[in-house]
Write a protein that holds these residues in place. Structure first.
Motif, PDB file in Angstrom:
ATOM      1  N   PHE A 149       0.960  -1.153  -0.044  1.00 28.97           N
ATOM      2  CA  PHE A 149       0.013   0.060  -0.016  1.00 28.97           C
ATOM      3  C   PHE A 149       0.875   1.318   0.103  1.00 28.97           C
ATOM      4  CE2 PHE A 149      -2.202  -3.195   2.497  1.00 28.97           C
ATOM      5  CZ  PHE A 149      -3.455  -3.438   1.654  1.00 28.97           C
ATOM      6  N   PHE A 176      -2.396   4.630   3.106  1.00 31.49           N
ATOM      7  CA  PHE A 176      -2.980   3.375   3.399  1.00 31.49           C
ATOM      8  C   PHE A 176      -2.569   2.687   4.566  1.00 31.49           C
ATOM      9  CE2 PHE A 176      -4.965   4.075  -0.932  1.00 31.49           C
ATOM     10  CZ  PHE A 176      -6.208   4.256  -0.248  1.00 31.49           C
ATOM     11  N   GLN A 177      -1.011   2.678   4.584  1.00 33.50           N
ATOM     12  CA  GLN A 177      -0.233   1.923   5.698  1.00 33.50           C
ATOM     13  C   GLN A 177      -0.389   2.653   6.832  1.00 33.50           C
ATOM     14  OE1 GLN A 177       3.834   1.890   4.569  1.00 33.50           O
ATOM     15  NE2 GLN A 177       3.669   0.499   2.975  1.00 33.50           N
ATOM     16  N   TYR A 220      -4.190   1.464   7.937  1.00 34.20           N
ATOM     17  CA  TYR A 220      -4.597   0.207   8.419  1.00 34.20           C
ATOM     18  C   TYR A 220      -3.896   0.054   9.803  1.00 34.20           C
ATOM     19  CZ  TYR A 220      -3.654  -4.806   8.547  1.00 34.20           C
ATOM     20  OH  TYR A 220      -3.962  -6.136   8.843  1.00 34.20           O
ATOM     21  N   SER A 221      -2.580   0.500  10.092  1.00 34.35           N
ATOM     22  CA  SER A 221      -1.975  -0.014  11.330  1.00 34.35           C
ATOM     23  C   SER A 221      -2.579   1.007  12.396  1.00 34.35           C
ATOM     24  CB  SER A 221      -0.545   0.634  11.302  1.00 34.35           C
ATOM     25  OG  SER A 221      -0.381   2.010  10.848  1.00 34.35           O
ATOM     26  N   PHE A 265      -7.598   0.072  11.136  1.00 34.68           N
ATOM     27  CA  PHE A 265      -8.254  -1.356  10.754  1.00 34.68           C
ATOM     28  C   PHE A 265      -7.426  -2.527  11.617  1.00 34.68           C
ATOM     29  CE2 PHE A 265      -9.573   1.534   7.622  1.00 34.68           C
ATOM     30  CZ  PHE A 265     -11.088   1.008   7.186  1.00 34.68           C
ATOM     31  N   GLN A 266      -6.295  -2.475  11.614  1.00 34.60           N
ATOM     32  CA  GLN A 266      -5.478  -3.704  12.268  1.00 34.60           C
ATOM     33  C   GLN A 266      -5.799  -3.847  13.563  1.00 34.60           C
ATOM     34  OE1 GLN A 266      -1.049  -3.202  12.333  1.00 34.60           O
ATOM     35  NE2 GLN A 266      -0.764  -5.596  12.028  1.00 34.60           N
ATOM     36  N   THR A 297      -8.516  -6.805  11.068  1.00 37.23           N
ATOM     37  CA  THR A 297      -8.969  -6.896   9.750  1.00 37.23           C
ATOM     38  C   THR A 297      -7.614  -7.243   9.090  1.00 37.23           C
ATOM     39  OG1 THR A 297     -10.232  -4.879   9.947  1.00 37.23           O
ATOM     40  CG2 THR A 297      -9.634  -5.291   7.704  1.00 37.23           C
ATOM     41  N   LEU A 355      -4.978  -8.164   6.115  1.00 36.82           N
ATOM     42  CA  LEU A 355      -4.408  -7.384   4.799  1.00 36.82           C
ATOM     43  C   LEU A 355      -5.504  -7.735   3.675  1.00 36.82           C
ATOM     44  CD1 LEU A 355      -0.787  -7.783   5.348  1.00 36.82           C
ATOM     45  CD2 LEU A 355      -1.960  -5.904   5.423  1.00 36.82           C
ATOM     46  N   PHE A 374      -8.583  -5.519   3.979  1.00 35.94           N
ATOM     47  CA  PHE A 374      -8.244  -4.217   3.739  1.00 35.94           C
ATOM     48  C   PHE A 374      -7.833  -3.899   2.321  1.00 35.94           C
ATOM     49  CE2 PHE A 374      -5.025  -0.608   4.220  1.00 35.94           C
ATOM     50  CZ  PHE A 374      -6.042   0.370   4.751  1.00 35.94           C
ATOM     51  N   ARG A 375      -7.195  -4.511   1.614  1.00 35.66           N
ATOM     52  CA  ARG A 375      -7.100  -4.533   0.227  1.00 35.66           C
ATOM     53  C   ARG A 375      -8.120  -4.221  -0.620  1.00 35.66           C
ATOM     54  NH1 ARG A 375      -3.530  -8.865  -3.049  1.00 35.66           N
ATOM     55  NH2 ARG A 375      -5.431 -10.128  -2.224  1.00 35.66           N
ATOM     56  N   ALA A 385      -9.266  -0.847   0.348  1.00 33.51           N
ATOM     57  CA  ALA A 385      -8.400   0.310  -0.341  1.00 33.51           C
ATOM     58  C   ALA A 385      -8.653   0.408  -1.900  1.00 33.51           C
ATOM     59  CB  ALA A 385      -7.223   0.119  -0.077  1.00 33.51           C
TER      60      ALA A 385
END
Length: 291
Positions: free
Chosen positions: A104, A108-109, A112-113, A116-117, A121, A123, A126-127, A130
Motif C-alpha cells: 500500500f 493506507f499503511q 491500516y496500522s 483497521f489492524q 482486519t 490484509l 483491507f486491500r 483500499a
C-alpha cells in the motif's frame, strides 16, 4: 457379515498385545519433531498465523521423515512424512507470496496500522477496501464541503492534517486524523436518499484523506457483509466522538444540549432561555432534518 466380524476379531481379539516395551527411547530427532508438532498447532488465525502453523508443521514432518529414514528404516513412514513436508512447504510459500504481494501507499499503511489492524482486519480484506477508494489532497483554507451547497455523495476519512467544522461561520469542532469527515451526514441518509451538508468543512492545514464514493461503497457492503459491519462500527464510534465534542462545545443552559450535525439526537433549549443564533438556525433547519 461373517467377513466383517472376522476382520473385527482379527483386529481386536487376535491382535498381539505388547508384552514388553522398548527400553531405550527414540532419538532426539523424533522428540524434536513431536515438540514442533505441539508448538505448531498452537498457531492462530490469519495470514501470519498460517505462516506460523505451516512453518512449524513442515519442520516437524521433515524431522519425522529423517527419523524414519535413519532410525526406523521404514520407507512408508518416510514417504508419508516427506509428502506432508512438501505440502506444508508449498502452502507456506503460497501464503508468503500473498502477504508480500499486498503493498500500500503510505496513507493506507498508516490507516491500516492505526485504525483497521487493531480491529483484527486482515490484509486481503483491507486491500479490498483500499481498492474501492482514492486518496485526495485538500489544500489549506480550501473547503471539503460548504453549508447548503455540497451534496452528500461520498464518505471520507482524514489521514493527515486538521479540518475545521463551522455552521453560519461559528466554530463547532475539529476533525483530526483517522476520523471521518462526514460520518453524521452519511448516517443521516438512507442508501436511496440524497442530501446536502448543513455544515462547512474547511482545511486548517494541508490535508490528505481517503474517500469512497457513496454508490460504490454501498455496492461493496452488499458484496462483503464483514466490511459492512466493520464500517458500521467505525462510523458509529466516530459519530459518538463528534456527539461528545458538540455537547461540550455548544451549551444552551444548565441541563440542555443540542447537536447541530445530529438533529435526530438533539434536545432543544428551554423556551425561557434567551435564543442564540445557533438555536434559530437549528429551528429553521429542523424540517429538513426530520426527513
Amino acid at each position: 457379515m461373517e467377513r466383517n466380524s472376522s476382520l473385527w476379531k482379527n483386529l481386536i481379539d487376535e491382535h498381539p498385545i505388547c508384552s514388553t516395551w522398548k527400553e531405550e527411547a527414540e532419538g532426539a530427532i523424533y522428540h524434536l519433531a513431536s515438540i514442533l508438532f505441539v508448538v505448531g498447532f498452537m498457531g492462530g488465525s490469519g495470514f501470519f498465523g498460517l505462516l506460523y502453523v505451516f512453518s512449524l508443521l513442515g519442520l516437524g514432518f521433515l524431522c519425522s521423515a529423517v527419523w524414519a529414514w535413519v532410525d526406523v528404516c521404514a520407507a512408508d513412514i518416510f514417504s508419508w512424512n516427506f509428502v506432508l513436508f512438501v505440502i506444508c512447504f508449498m502452502q507456506f510459500v503460497h501464503i508468503a507470496y500473498q502477504v508480500r504481494s499486498i503493498t500500500f501507499s503510505r496513507e493506507f499503511q498508516l490507516l491500516y496500522s492505526s485504525l483497521f489492524q487493531p480491529l483484527g482486519t486482515s490484509l486481503p480484506v483491507f486491500r479490498t477496501i483500499a481498492l474501492s477508494s482514492e486518496v485526495v489532497t485538500l489544500e489549506k483554507e480550501h473547503c471539503y464541503a460548504m453549508q447548503g451547497k455540497t451534496s452528500i455523495d461520498k464518505l471520507s476519512l482524514l489521514v493527515s492534517g486538521r479540518i475545521r467544522v463551522t455552521v453560519d461561520g461559528e466554530f463547532l469542532h475539529y476533525i483530526f486524523p483517522f476520523q471521518f469527515l462526514d460520518s453524521p451526514e452519511w448516517d443521516s441518509l438512507r442508501p436511496t436518499e440524497e442530501g446536502i451538508f448543513q455544515v462547512t468543512l474547511t482545511a486548517e492545514t494541508d490535508c490528505r484523506y481517503v474517500s469512497w464514493r457513496r454508490k460504490k461503497l454501498y455496492l461493496l457492503f452488499a458484496q462483503h457483509r464483514y466490511i459492512s459491519r466493520l464500517f458500521s462500527v467505525l462510523i458509529g464510534s466516530d459519530i459518538a466522538d463528534k456527539l461528545y465534542a458538540l455537547n461540550d462545545r455548544v451549551y444552551t443552559g444548565k441541563t440542555y444540549h443540542y447537536d447541530i450535525r445530529l438533529p435526530n439526537f438533539y434536545q432543544m433549549s428551554s423556551p425561557k432561555l434567551p435564543k442564540s443564533p445557533l438555536t434559530e438556525h437549528f429551528r429553521n433547519s429542523r424540517p429538513y432534518c426530520d426527513k
